[in-house]
Every structure is written in C-alpha cells, then in structure tokens.
Motif scaffolding. Structure first.
Motif, mmCIF file in Angstrom:
data_model
loop_
_atom_site.group_PDB
_atom_site.id
_atom_site.type_symbol
_atom_site.label_atom_id
_atom_site.label_comp_id
_atom_site.label_asym_id
_atom_site.label_seq_id
_atom_site.Cartn_x
_atom_site.Cartn_y
_atom_site.Cartn_z
ATOM 1 N N UNK A 51 0.851 -1.191 0.000
ATOM 2 C CA UNK A 51 0.000 0.000 0.000
ATOM 3 C C UNK A 51 0.890 1.246 0.000
ATOM 4 N N UNK A 52 0.257 2.403 0.019
ATOM 5 C CA UNK A 52 1.005 3.654 -0.106
ATOM 6 C C UNK A 52 1.947 3.848 1.087
ATOM 7 N N UNK A 53 1.463 3.517 2.262
ATOM 8 C CA UNK A 53 2.317 3.634 3.450
ATOM 9 C C UNK A 53 3.576 2.783 3.290
ATOM 10 N N UNK A 54 3.384 1.567 2.806
ATOM 11 C CA UNK A 54 4.535 0.684 2.683
ATOM 12 C C UNK A 54 5.477 1.137 1.558
ATOM 13 N N UNK A 55 4.913 1.719 0.514
ATOM 14 C CA UNK A 55 5.766 2.256 -0.570
ATOM 15 C C UNK A 55 6.687 3.331 0.004
ATOM 16 N N UNK A 56 6.131 4.160 0.865
ATOM 17 C CA UNK A 56 6.928 5.187 1.547
ATOM 18 C C UNK A 56 7.971 4.537 2.451
ATOM 19 N N UNK A 57 7.528 3.624 3.287
ATOM 20 C CA UNK A 57 8.428 3.014 4.275
ATOM 21 C C UNK A 57 9.546 2.220 3.585
ATOM 22 N N UNK A 58 9.184 1.504 2.527
ATOM 23 C CA UNK A 58 10.184 0.704 1.819
ATOM 24 C C UNK A 58 11.234 1.589 1.138
ATOM 25 N N UNK A 59 10.795 2.719 0.622
ATOM 26 C CA UNK A 59 11.746 3.622 -0.045
ATOM 27 C C UNK A 59 12.731 4.183 0.977
ATOM 28 N N UNK A 60 12.192 4.631 2.090
ATOM 29 C CA UNK A 60 13.055 5.230 3.111
ATOM 30 C C UNK A 60 14.042 4.194 3.678
ATOM 31 N N UNK A 61 13.539 3.022 3.982
ATOM 32 C CA UNK A 61 14.416 1.996 4.543
ATOM 33 C C UNK A 61 15.427 1.485 3.509
ATOM 34 N N UNK A 62 15.093 1.621 2.232
ATOM 35 C CA UNK A 62 15.975 1.119 1.164
ATOM 36 C C UNK A 62 17.363 1.755 1.241
ATOM 37 N N UNK A 63 17.399 3.030 1.593
ATOM 38 C CA UNK A 63 18.706 3.704 1.674
ATOM 39 C C UNK A 63 19.555 3.071 2.776
ATOM 40 N N UNK A 64 18.894 2.824 3.893
ATOM 41 C CA UNK A 64 19.617 2.238 5.028
ATOM 42 C C UNK A 64 20.098 0.817 4.705
ATOM 43 N N UNK A 65 19.286 0.087 3.981
ATOM 44 C CA UNK A 65 19.657 -1.290 3.623
ATOM 45 C C UNK A 65 20.799 -1.276 2.607
ATOM 46 N N UNK A 66 20.622 -0.451 1.565
ATOM 47 C CA UNK A 66 21.603 -0.417 0.474
ATOM 48 C C UNK A 66 22.977 0.041 0.956
#
Lengths: 91, 187, 404, 304
Positions: C147-162
């Motif tokens: 959902x939209x919330x998760x799209x936001x959360x996944x994008x933000x966390x992606x930087x930390x993961x990458x």
C-alpha cells in the motif's frame, strides 16, 4: 572481514607496473640509444606510448627494457636519428 | 496487514477533465479529518478529455486494505447526467439501498434512491467556470455530505486548500460545497 | 515494543503512492536524482523536481535523455559518493537493463522505485509485475509494497539497507502502477528531524569513492583470472544472504521509530493454524487478504503469505510455511514466457511433492481482480484438493470474459 | 591567453609514470600517447570515466592497473551520463577537480551518441576526450561512424561507403563553451587545448586524432608519422572553438593554402587500409578535404 573490505580487495585495482604482463618479451627490435648523437631533446620520451623512456634530471634518456615493446616510435620521431632499432638476438 | 472493515464504496462517474479524481481525493482527505480512513483510486486508460471516466473512493472506519476497483457502488456520484445514457446503472449499483447523486436541474427516476443537485448552475452562479469547464465536483461533494453523512460538510470545506491553489478559489469552492449541501433534493 | 527509541512525531497525510515515494526521497536527503518520464512513474520525479525548485530538497536533478542515462547518471553519482535515486517503469526499466547489472556488480548503494507496468506490445500503461521481476537476476534487492504507506516506508528503509556495509547492493522498490502510484491513501510520515537521526548522511567512503585527486583506484578493468569474477559473484551472494538479516534489523529499528511493524522479507497472515496458504506480492495482497478472511468465515483453513522482498529470495520463510501445508496457491501478476508465473516458478521448487500446488496467472495487462474472484479461485483449489487428493497445477490462466 | 607549453616545461614529468609500464596495449598504441599528454596537461590530477573499448583493456589485469588516476570503467554507451552523475557528486562535496571522459570513436560517435548529446546540451562540467582511431579496434577493426571514407575494415572489406561523421562540428552545434580537434602528433597543441579548456566551466569536447597501427595496417612505429601526415596533408584540420571564437590552430595554419599541403598520397600510402584506392578515389578524397577546409575556414569567419 567486512564486505566493503573484501570488495575493495577484489573489485578495485591499484596502479602497478606490468599489469599487462612483462611486455619486454614482446619485443622483436630493441631501441638502442646512440648517446654520442643524442641531443637530449626529450622527443622520444614525449611520444613513447609505454612510458618506458625516462627523461632524467640531466636530460639524458634511459629505456626500461623490462617493459619496452619495441614499437620503434622513439626511433621514428628522433630528430637526429640517435635511436637504432636492433634485432633482439635469440638467447 | 489488517482485517476487513465496513467500507462505503463510491463510484464517481463523469467525463475526463471534470474533476472526478480530485473529488475522490477530497472525499478521502475529509474522511481523514473526521477520524476515518479512505482511499481514492483513479481509473486511467487511453481516454482523454471528454471520455467517460470512473473514479473510485472507499471510506471506512478502519484502514482500507482492498486495492481492486469498486465494481458496484454504495454511492454513485454522477458529474454530468448525460453519461447515464452510456452506462448500465444496474452494473454500477451494489443493491437497492445504494444511493445515486446526480448533477441535474430536475428530478431523475432510476429505480434507486436518487438525489439531484443543479451543480452546473451553482458553479455558473459562483463563476466557477475554468477554461470553459464548469466546476461541478464541489457542489456534488456538498450533496454527498448531506445525503450520506459519510463525511462531514466542515471536513470537505477544510480539505479544499489542499487541492485548490488560490485563496479566492478556495472560498468560492467552499461556497459551492455549501450550496450543494443545501440544495440537494430527493426524487 | 522497545521504548529505547522515542516514537517519531508523524504527520498523517493523504498522498498517492508516487508522491509518497517522493516524500521518502526528500526525507532521505538524497543528493542526486535523475530520471526520464514514463507513465506511471512520472509523478515521482515531477514531485521531486517541485521539491527541489521550492528549496525543500537540496539536490541535483539531472534531466537526462533516456532511462539508460538516468541509471548511468545516478550510478556515477553513487560512485562519486552521493546518495542517489532514480525511478522508472516497464520499457524504461528494460532500457536500463545493461546498467542495472553494472550498477549492482559495482557494489555502490543506490535506490530506485519501479512503478510496475505492462511491457508492450500492445501499448498498455496498466499494472503488471513482469517488468520488476525481469530484473531479479541482476543483483538488485527487490521489494514490492502492498500500500502507499509501505511504498513510503520501503523507499526510506531502502537507503539504510543499500548503504549497509554488509549489503552494498542497490535496492529496487516496486509499487503497482496506478493501483498504488496514483491511488491516494492516508499515510503517516515521520518528521525530518527524526529521519535525520535514524538515517545519517551516506558515508561516501563505503565502499569507495571515485573523485579527482582521490585514491588511485580503478573499478571495472578486466580481471587477470576469470576466477575473480566467480569470487565477486560469491561475495554478491553472501551480501544477499546478509541482506536478509540487515533488512530484518532495519525494519526492527524502523518499527521502533514509527510504530509500524512489518515482517521482514515476508508476512504471513492467519498462517499458524492454516492448512492452505495463498502466496502473493504487491497491492492485490490486500484483496487476497480480504478473500482469506471471508473463506475463514466459510470454514476454509487458509492463510496468506505475502512476499515483501523477492530478492534476496525468502527461501527460509517460504519453506518454513509451506512444508506444513496441505496446499499452496500462488498468484502471479506476471508471466515468464515458456515457463509461467514467475513467483510460481520460483516457489514451485520449494514445494514438497506431497503438497498440492497451483500457480494462478491473473491480472495480466492490468485487468482488475476483485476480492470475490480471489475467494472463488482459492475455494475451487481447496475443494479440488479435498476431493481429488494432491493436485499439481503449475499454470492456471485466470482470464475473465470480455465484452468483445 | 596563457602561454604555450614547451617541452622544457614538461621536463619536470621526465620520470613521472602517468601510465605504469607493462600495459596490455598493442605496440605503438596512440591511445597511450594521447593519455600521457592528457595527464601532463592536468598534472596527473583528474578522474577518468572510460567506456568499453581499447582503453578498457589497455590498463591490464585487475587487481592491478596501469592507470594512475581514479578510473571508473563503464558500459559502452554510458560514459557521458556516468560522468554527469559523478561530477554532480564531487562538486557537491566541493571538489573542483577535472572529470574526464576518455572514450573511443565507437562509444562517442555511435553507441554513446545520445548520452553524449544529453550531457553536452546540459552543459555538464566535463572534459570529453574522444580518442579517434577511426574504427572499433578493440573488437577487431569494424567500421565506426568516424571511419574514413573508403577505409578498409572487417565490416567494410571493399572500403567504407559513408563519409566520416564530423563529431566535433556536431558538438559545436550543441552550443557548448569549448570544442577542439587535436592530434597525438602535436602534444603541445593538445596540452594547450586541454589547459585552455580547463579555464572554462561546462561541457568541453576534444576530438583527438589517434592513428592505430594494427587497425590502419601499418608499421608499429608509424603512429606519430601518420598522425602528423594527416595534418600536413590537410586531411585532419586542427581547430579550436573557445567561447564564441573559432580559430585554426597553429600547426594547421600553413595548410590553409592548398599548395603548402603535402600530397595526400604520402598519408594514404603508408596505410594498408587504403591500399585498394585508385587514383580517382584519392582525387575524390582530396576534394572532400578541400570542402572540409572551406567549411572550417567559413566557420572561422562566422565565429570571429
């Protein structure tokens, strides 16, 4: 070892002589400097593709035969023809 | 992931460029202000201005988990009455209790609970005609608040600044919402 | 929940998925963004451009001439030490294909949003997961939001993961075209202050920086022995394995920051007492979940395993759940020609022979599948297994009737 | 205008290894000649972005390299875009050092042309050096956009039927601040041009003529000779466009006058790739050269 360190070790290259091999063995003709003719102009040094000619502090030149491929550019560009291309003797 | 909740499902029917997508989003913003949840889904295709376009909204007391289209509406909002000739209303209405709110100056008989509001005249009266298009979505949203009670009049008005750029347009649209609220009539 | 990290101050907003991704990019204080317009991605970069013009985000936006250049540009920026982001869809993603591999194997951190869309012909701008799944061999970590919330959360966390030293792989975040990208939903957005504390600026030295006057390092010349290449691929594989743990840790921290607790690579809903499990990825998981609830009311012992990350492949989660099931039904909104559904193909290999299996190909080209349709498909599968014993249907094409 | 470089000034680099000896290049490689000159011009402080081509192979085998500056090897078509991102990143960190794309003719004129055009029109702060050996030499001498008319290559066995693509003039029309042609046989001219280009911010393009012994089917020692003959016969014109002004560069000035040019045969006859040329072909080639001179001289009038 951390991933970043392992990667740096393998993914990244650092400068070294002979990264393409000991290229002096490629040579068929050997550039030989006739120092009596040499005017120390540095032209051979300037055009040497291999960076195997040093133009020393006293402006004499010195050839690194470990890596010189014997292309003969130095002899071709020398304005006073002070470099001879001499056939390497089979050892 | 959460579980299913009671949802009010909207279909907004109009022509491309009439603001159906924005109307759905205003509904969701208003729902949020009322402490509810919602979702506004546009239907995109190859169509351009003038084609029949559907937008969907879901308003619920709990977060909405569905993302499929709204096939059948609890509330069908019709931005321009002549699109009704191009669709089969039975295909769009959930059941006999479903509500239809139509932009029309006269009563319309459909076999469903149908309300009408003269949104075109309201927008004309207020000068809400932009680039030749009447802004009919805001009077209809007022009507939705009145008829369904799913979202409040105040919340719709308070949501307008998020969607309307200039301040005077916010005021005019707020007036349009109120006029729609007050003038909506049953069949 | 741990009380060590105070909950972030969050603002509840209504945003479409694309704008939510842009919001995450802003909060991550990305340095360089480059992209090329393609529907339905374009809203992301339009919004980012506005943010930069308004001074809300201090970053370079590079308006390139193709998606290939977009990825090449952000790749160059990442190699130069910047935090970088791009976004694309469908044909644009395929136009990037060569760079995707180069970027991943260069091991620089990078984040990309992929707004999933059908690949033509015929031209079709609607949702399908085939584009995102076609990059799964390239070395990118690949997530898909519900959902939209998760799209936001996944994008933000992606930087930390990458950017994690144990990972150093680019991350692609998928969100369903239109179904999330253009759908407005409420979401909670943490404050810039809180994000800054949680996500510090990128350490440009990790793993390396190419810069004038900098360290004399070269990335990418031919290896002296082909075995180097194999070793590097093995490192990539190890990093993918480490990423599983890192993703779990990052979401754990993020949960403490935001109060939103996700599963790590997968989430399993009503699985603990289930005999059957449906498996899916992306936005329609909500509709399947709704179907699961209704089937439970009808007495069917079904759960839903939702895949959040398909790379690294959540092998342990999948095996862990399906080994104890009587039947597994996988929904694919994608198709691998000559094979079938991509998820079904990948998961199929982990399904024991005594467990029933069905791969459903649905929603291709973006056609809408309702919760009720999911309910019927799942129920028919369970009924079949209950009546006929073990069934193995690798491909079931779910194709609704069309008017013409 | 800054003073011109002299070989006396360059003596300070007499023992500096800008390229480590022992590379994988063919004997007589023009690219190494040019790259050394570039490094002297920039005092060895720059980064290179290098697309697929001979220069991806020349530095030798990882984990070692002959290149002494930071280098990013990248896919064939991508280098201008990669450099665009790289330069944005390093400038954001207040590093004003040169970001150089070192690319061959295939990467520049053909496969990477879109990214080149994009980076140029955005006026990215990059120095782009196109080392033009007039074919895809790394893959075994296939015709590229800049292969000369009538030149033999493995994909033009009877001679290329199309004219050489004039990449420098195309770049000029991108309205970038600096465009020049250069030749590895004229190091002082090339070094001066690099240094003048570095005085300007934005996209700078240098088309460096680089004769390739194996690709041109000639003796290893003829690299410089061929490059020089190209200029002396007028076949390669050295010019410079610097922020509005286009001039013929000093080494080419004498050859404005056709009678002062050496006979074209002298350039042609040392190259095996032209061995099939008939006298009428050489005459046609000469006419093409004359027309090119007319064009460039007219441009010097326009960009005065």
């Amino acid at each position: 070892m951390k991933t970043a360190e392992k990667l740096r070790g393998l993914l990244l290259s650092t400068p070294a002589e002979g990264a393409g091999g000991r290229t002096g063995t490629w040579r068929v003709y050997r550039p030989v400097v006739n120092y009596s003719k040499c005017t120390k102009c540095g032209i051979c040094w300037l055009y040497c593709p291999e960076n195997v000619i040093e133009w020393l502090e006293d402006k004499n030149i010195k050839i690194n035969y470990d890596y010189c491929k014997g292309c003969g550019i130095c002899a071709d560009v020398c304005p006073v023809k002070a470099i001879d291309m001499v056939k390497e003797e089979v050892v | 992931m959460g579980s299913m909740a009671e949802v009010t499902e909207f279909i907004i029917l109009g022509r491309g460029g009439q603001g159906g997508v924005t109307a759905a989003r205003i509904l969701v913003s208003a729902a949020l202000k009322d402490g509810k949840w919602g979702q506004a889904i546009p239907e995109f295709g190859a169509e351009r201005r003038g084609a029949v376009v559907k937008s969907y909204a879901r308003i619920s007391d709990k977060p909405v988990i569905l993302h499929s289209n709204v096939r059948k509406a609890d509330v069908l909002v019709v931005l321009i009455a002549n699109v009704l000739d191009l669709v089969n209303i039975d295909d769009l209405m959930k059941d006999k209790d479903s509500i239809m709110i139509v932009n029309s100056s006269t009563p319309i008989r459909t076999g469903y609970r149908t309300y009408y509001v003269d949104a075109t005249s309201i927008s004309e009266k207020l000068g809400l005609v932009i680039a030749g298009w009447h802004i009919v979505s805001t009077p209809l949203l007022g009507a939705v608040a009145k008829v369904t009670g799913v979202v409040s009049l105040d919340s719709i008005i308070n949501s307008l600044p998020e969607f309307v750029g200039r301040e005077n347009l916010v005021k005019l649209n707020a007036e349009a919402v109120k006029m729609g609220y007050e003038s909506v009539r049953g069949e | 929940m741990s009380k060590q990290i105070p909950l972030a101050k969050q603002a509840r907003k209504v945003l479409v998925g694309d704008h939510a991704v842009a919001e995450a990019v802003k909060l991550a204080r990305v340095n360089v963004i480059s992209a090329y317009p393609i529907t339905p991605q374009t809203l992301i970069v339009e919004r980012i451009s506005e943010m930069i013009e308004r001074g809300e985000l201090r970053a370079d936006y590079v308006r390139v001439e193709s998606e290939f250049a977009a990825l090449a540009t952000v790749y160059g920026a990442a190699a130069g030490g910047a935090r970088a982001f791009t976004a694309t869809s469908s044909h644009g993603l395929f136009y990037m294909y060569e760079m995707l591999w180069w970027a991943a194997a260069s091991r620089v951190p990078l984040v990309m949003a992929v707004v999933t869309r059908v690949v033509g012909p015929p031209w079709n701008i609607h949702d399908e997961h085939t584009d995102l799944l076609a990059i799964r061999d390239s070395g990118w970590i690949i997530g898909m939001a519900q959902n939209v919330q998760e799209a936001f959360d996944m994008t933000l966390t992606a930087f930390k993961i990458s950017e994690n030293e144990k990972v150093l792989l680019p991350v692609a975040i998928g969100l369903d075209g239109f179904i999330l990208s253009h759908t407005a939903e409420p979401l909670d957005v943490p404050s810039q202050e809180d994000v800054d504390t949680w996500l510090p600026p990128r350490n440009s030295r990790i793993p390396y920086t190419i810069e004038p006057g900098g360290e004399s390092i070269t990335m990418g010349n031919l290896p002296g022995n082909d075995v180097y290449h194999a070793i590097l691929k093995k490192y990539m594989d190890e990093s993918m394995e480490s990423a599983k743990k890192v993703i779990a840790e990052v979401y754990d921290e993020y949960g403490k920051l935001t109060g939103r607790n996700y599963g790590s690579l997968t989430e399993c809903y009503r699985c603990s007492d289930a005999k059957y499990v449906a498996i899916s990825m992306g936005a329609w998981s909500g509709d399947i979940l709704n179907a699961v609830d209704r089937l439970r009311d009808e007495g069917y012992p079904i759960g839903l395993l939702r895949i959040r990350y398909i790379r690294p492949f959540p092998e342990e989660d999948i095996s862990g759940w399906i080994n104890s099931m009587k039947g597994v039904i996988v929904f694919d909104r994608d198709y691998s020609a000559g094979m079938g559904g991509v998820l079904a193909s990948e998961i199929g290999g982990f399904v024991p022979s005594n467990v029933s299996f069905e791969g459903v190909l649905a929603g291709l080209g973006g056609f809408d599948v309702s919760a009720d349709e999911f309910r019927v498909i799942i129920r028919e599968f369970i009924d079949k297994v209950e009546h006929e014993g073990t069934v193995r249907i690798r491909k079931y094409w779910y194709i609704p009737e069309i008017g013409r | 205008m800054m003073s011109m470089v002299t070989i006396t000034e360059l003596h300070k680099y007499g023992r500096t290894k800008f390229i480590m000896p022992g590379t994988a290049a063919c004997p007589g490689c023009p690219l190494q000649v040019g790259m050394r000159q570039l490094a002297m011009a920039l005092d060895g402080k720059f980064v290179m972005v290098i697309p697929a081509g001979c220069s991806s192979v020349i530095p030798g085998s990882a984990p070692y390299t002959a290149y002494t500056v930071p280098v990013l090897h990248v896919p064939f078509a991508s280098s201008p875009a990669v450099a665009s991102g790289l330069v944005r990143a390093v400038r954001q960190r207040n590093n004003n050092g040169p970001v150089v794309v070192w690319a061959g003719d295939g990467a520049t004129a053909d496969i990477g042309f879109a990214t080149l055009s994009g980076a140029a029109y955005r006026n990215e702060d990059i120095l782009y050096v196109m080392a033009d050996n007039e074919a895809y030499m790394n893959t075994g001498i296939q015709a590229s956009g800049t292969t000369s008319w009538m030149a033999w290559t493995t994909t033009s066995p009877k001679g290329k039927t199309e004219d050489k693509k004039d990449v420098a003039l195309i770049m000029l029309m991108h309205k970038v601040p600096y465009v020049a042609t250069a030749s590895i046989a004229y190091p002082m001219d090339f070094i001066d041009k690099v240094r003048r280009a570095m005085q300007v911010r934005g996209f700078r393009f240098i088309h460096l003529h680089s004769p390739c012994p194996p690709g041109w089917k000639m003796d290893d020692s003829y690299t410089i000779k061929a490059a020089r003959l190209a200029v002396e016969t007028g076949a390669w014109i050295l010019w410079e466009y610097n922020q509005g002004r286009l001039t013929i560069s000093p080494p080419s000035i004498p050859y404005k006058d056709k009678p002062r040019r050496r006979p074209l045969e002298e350039y042609i006859k040392i190259q095996g790739r032209f061995s099939h040329l008939k006298p009428e072909d050489i005459k046609l080639m000469e006419e093409k050269i004359d027309r090119q001179w007319d064009l460039i001289l007219k441009l010097t009038e326009i960009f005065k």
